[in-house]
Design a protein around this motif. Structure first.
Motif, PDB file in Angstrom:
ATOM      1  N   LEU A  33      -5.306   5.358   5.163  1.00  0.00           N
ATOM      2  CA  LEU A  33      -5.039   3.985   4.765  1.00  0.00           C
ATOM      3  C   LEU A  33      -3.671   3.504   5.243  1.00  0.00           C
ATOM      4  O   LEU A  33      -3.452   2.306   5.409  1.00  0.00           O
ATOM      5  CB  LEU A  33      -5.116   3.847   3.238  1.00  0.00           C
ATOM      6  N   LEU A  49       0.802  -1.221   0.000  1.00  0.00           N
ATOM      7  CA  LEU A  49       0.000   0.000   0.000  1.00  0.00           C
ATOM      8  C   LEU A  49       0.842   1.282   0.000  1.00  0.00           C
ATOM      9  O   LEU A  49       0.547   2.204  -0.776  1.00  0.00           O
ATOM     10  CB  LEU A  49      -0.961  -0.015   1.191  1.00  0.00           C
ATOM     11  N   LEU A  63       0.628   6.446  -7.121  1.00  0.00           N
ATOM     12  CA  LEU A  63      -0.547   7.222  -7.516  1.00  0.00           C
ATOM     13  C   LEU A  63      -0.231   8.716  -7.542  1.00  0.00           C
ATOM     14  O   LEU A  63      -0.677   9.438  -8.441  1.00  0.00           O
ATOM     15  CB  LEU A  63      -1.703   6.940  -6.557  1.00  0.00           C
ATOM     16  N   ARG A  64       0.544   9.184  -6.580  1.00  0.00           N
ATOM     17  CA  ARG A  64       0.939  10.593  -6.581  1.00  0.00           C
ATOM     18  C   ARG A  64       1.813  10.919  -7.788  1.00  0.00           C
ATOM     19  O   ARG A  64       1.656  11.978  -8.420  1.00  0.00           O
ATOM     20  CB  ARG A  64       1.682  10.935  -5.290  1.00  0.00           C
ATOM     21  N   THR A  74       2.201   1.902  -3.406  1.00  0.00           N
ATOM     22  CA  THR A  74       1.106   2.177  -4.338  1.00  0.00           C
ATOM     23  C   THR A  74       0.635   3.617  -4.223  1.00  0.00           C
ATOM     24  O   THR A  74       0.353   4.275  -5.234  1.00  0.00           O
ATOM     25  CB  THR A  74      -0.063   1.217  -4.070  1.00  0.00           C
ATOM     26  N   LEU A  75       0.554   4.124  -3.002  1.00  0.00           N
ATOM     27  CA  LEU A  75       0.136   5.511  -2.813  1.00  0.00           C
ATOM     28  C   LEU A  75       1.143   6.484  -3.413  1.00  0.00           C
ATOM     29  O   LEU A  75       0.771   7.495  -4.009  1.00  0.00           O
ATOM     30  CB  LEU A  75      -0.053   5.792  -1.320  1.00  0.00           C
ATOM     31  N   LEU A 128      -6.787  11.993   1.344  1.00  0.00           N
ATOM     32  CA  LEU A 128      -7.696  10.852   1.246  1.00  0.00           C
ATOM     33  C   LEU A 128      -6.994   9.529   1.529  1.00  0.00           C
ATOM     34  O   LEU A 128      -7.607   8.585   2.036  1.00  0.00           O
ATOM     35  CB  LEU A 128      -8.328  10.811  -0.148  1.00  0.00           C
ATOM     36  N   SER A 129      -5.710   9.442   1.185  1.00  0.00           N
ATOM     37  CA  SER A 129      -4.994   8.174   1.334  1.00  0.00           C
ATOM     38  C   SER A 129      -4.263   8.041   2.666  1.00  0.00           C
ATOM     39  O   SER A 129      -3.871   6.931   3.035  1.00  0.00           O
ATOM     40  CB  SER A 129      -3.979   8.012   0.198  1.00  0.00           C
ATOM     41  N   SER A 130      -4.069   9.137   3.389  1.00  0.00           N
ATOM     42  CA  SER A 130      -3.325   9.059   4.656  1.00  0.00           C
ATOM     43  C   SER A 130      -3.946   8.099   5.666  1.00  0.00           C
ATOM     44  O   SER A 130      -3.220   7.348   6.330  1.00  0.00           O
ATOM     45  CB  SER A 130      -3.194  10.457   5.270  1.00  0.00           C
ATOM     46  N   LEU A 176      -5.279  14.112  -2.692  1.00  0.00           N
ATOM     47  CA  LEU A 176      -4.956  12.689  -2.772  1.00  0.00           C
ATOM     48  C   LEU A 176      -4.247  12.206  -1.514  1.00  0.00           C
ATOM     49  O   LEU A 176      -4.550  11.129  -0.985  1.00  0.00           O
ATOM     50  CB  LEU A 176      -4.091  12.426  -4.004  1.00  0.00           C
ATOM     51  N   VAL A 177      -3.302  13.000  -1.008  1.00  0.00           N
ATOM     52  CA  VAL A 177      -2.602  12.630   0.217  1.00  0.00           C
ATOM     53  C   VAL A 177      -3.568  12.586   1.397  1.00  0.00           C
ATOM     54  O   VAL A 177      -3.525  11.679   2.229  1.00  0.00           O
ATOM     55  CB  VAL A 177      -1.450  13.614   0.497  1.00  0.00           C
ATOM     56  N   THR A 212       5.500  11.778   6.044  1.00  0.00           N
ATOM     57  CA  THR A 212       5.258  11.564   4.622  1.00  0.00           C
ATOM     58  C   THR A 212       5.615  12.807   3.849  1.00  0.00           C
ATOM     59  O   THR A 212       5.333  13.919   4.270  1.00  0.00           O
ATOM     60  CB  THR A 212       3.770  11.219   4.391  1.00  0.00           C
TER      61      THR A 212
END
Length: 272
Positions: free
Chosen positions: A261, A190, A197-198, A193-194, A257-259, A254-255, A271
């Protein structure tokens, strides 16, 4: 030796942070450069003809915003990036997971994808225009291609880099394939993957500029081309600044929303 002496020392307390402190300190460098260039132009040390001072750029942005033209171009570019990013990210995750988990698929598919990845983005434009015309389909496809490759590489590399001992532990505990993927593989891949995506999102904004420079009537890329054809460097710099702000805001979303996870990670640094 006492048992208590083997206990780990408590972690030092972190200094409190001001809300938004990281975002504010990130503005120091660009503001300093902008003020230095403005001062150089006003002092007569530079002409500011080809690289206009920030005051002219901000005035151009304000004029475009007041007329509503800026928001038309922003929404056009944003909708194209959103569509292209969605298609490219889904395809990149799916193909990356396939080649990362199946050795036969990796040997069969990966060489061709690596060859396609080396093709310059502008080389796809004539082919996509021939296939899809000059309308939205060709632009979104070009953006999806740009997003696909970094996401694919990130996912496939993350799966291939999973520690073998973690998988063996899961097998020792007799986890099913679904449980093994959910409890071991997914948390392991994960974070990478994040990041992929960035990276794909950033390339999506690069590809939308290339797509809008050819056959577009609206969008920030069109605003760049219009400024170049009319000899308006302030409009060109204003469009570049709008790209930078829009890209940074989308990356921050995006960061954000994904943080959650990856909140389980106990890392030694924040990060990026």
């Amino acid at each position: 030796m006492e048992a208590g002496s083997l206990a780990l020392a408590p972690a030092p307390a972190r200094a409190p942070r001001l809300p938004g402190g990281r975002g504010l300190i990130g503005l120091v460098l660009p503001l300093a450069l902008a003020l230095a260039w403005e001062a150089a132009v006003r002092a007569g040390l530079a002409q500011g003809r080809l690289v206009p001072p920030p005051s002219r750029v901000l005035a151009t942005l304000w004029g475009l915003s007041a007329s509503g033209e800026l928001w038309t171009h922003v929404l056009a570019s944003l909708s194209r990036v959103a569509a292209g990013f969605g298609f490219g990210a889904v395809a990149g995750i799916a193909v990356g997971a396939l080649t990362g988990t199946l050795p036969l698929a990796r040997r069969l598919v990966d060489p061709s994808l690596q060859a396609l990845r080396a093709i310059p983005s502008i080389a796809w434009v004539p082919l996509f225009i021939l296939w899809f015309g000059i309308f939205e389909a060709s632009k979104i496809t070009l953006i999806a291609v740009g997003v696909f490759f970094p996401v694919y590489l990130g996912v496939a590399g993350a799966i291939a880099g999973v520690d073998r001992k973690l998988v063996e532990v899961g097998r020792v505990f007799r986890l099913s394939r679904l449980a093994l993927a959910r409890r071991i593989l997914l948390p392991a891949v994960l974070p990478a993957t994040l990041v992929a995506l960035r990276t794909g999102l950033g390339l999506g904004f690069m590809f939308v500029a290339a797509a809008e420079l050819l056959g577009a009537s609206e969008g920030l890329g069109y605003l760049l081309l219009d400024g170049q054809q009319l000899g308006k460097p302030d409009q060109i710099v204003a469009a570049i600044l709008a790209f930078a702000i829009l890209g940074k805001l989308c990356d921050a979303v995006l960061v954000g929303l994904s943080s959650p996870l990856a909140r389980w990670q106990d890392t030694a640094r924040d990060t990026l």
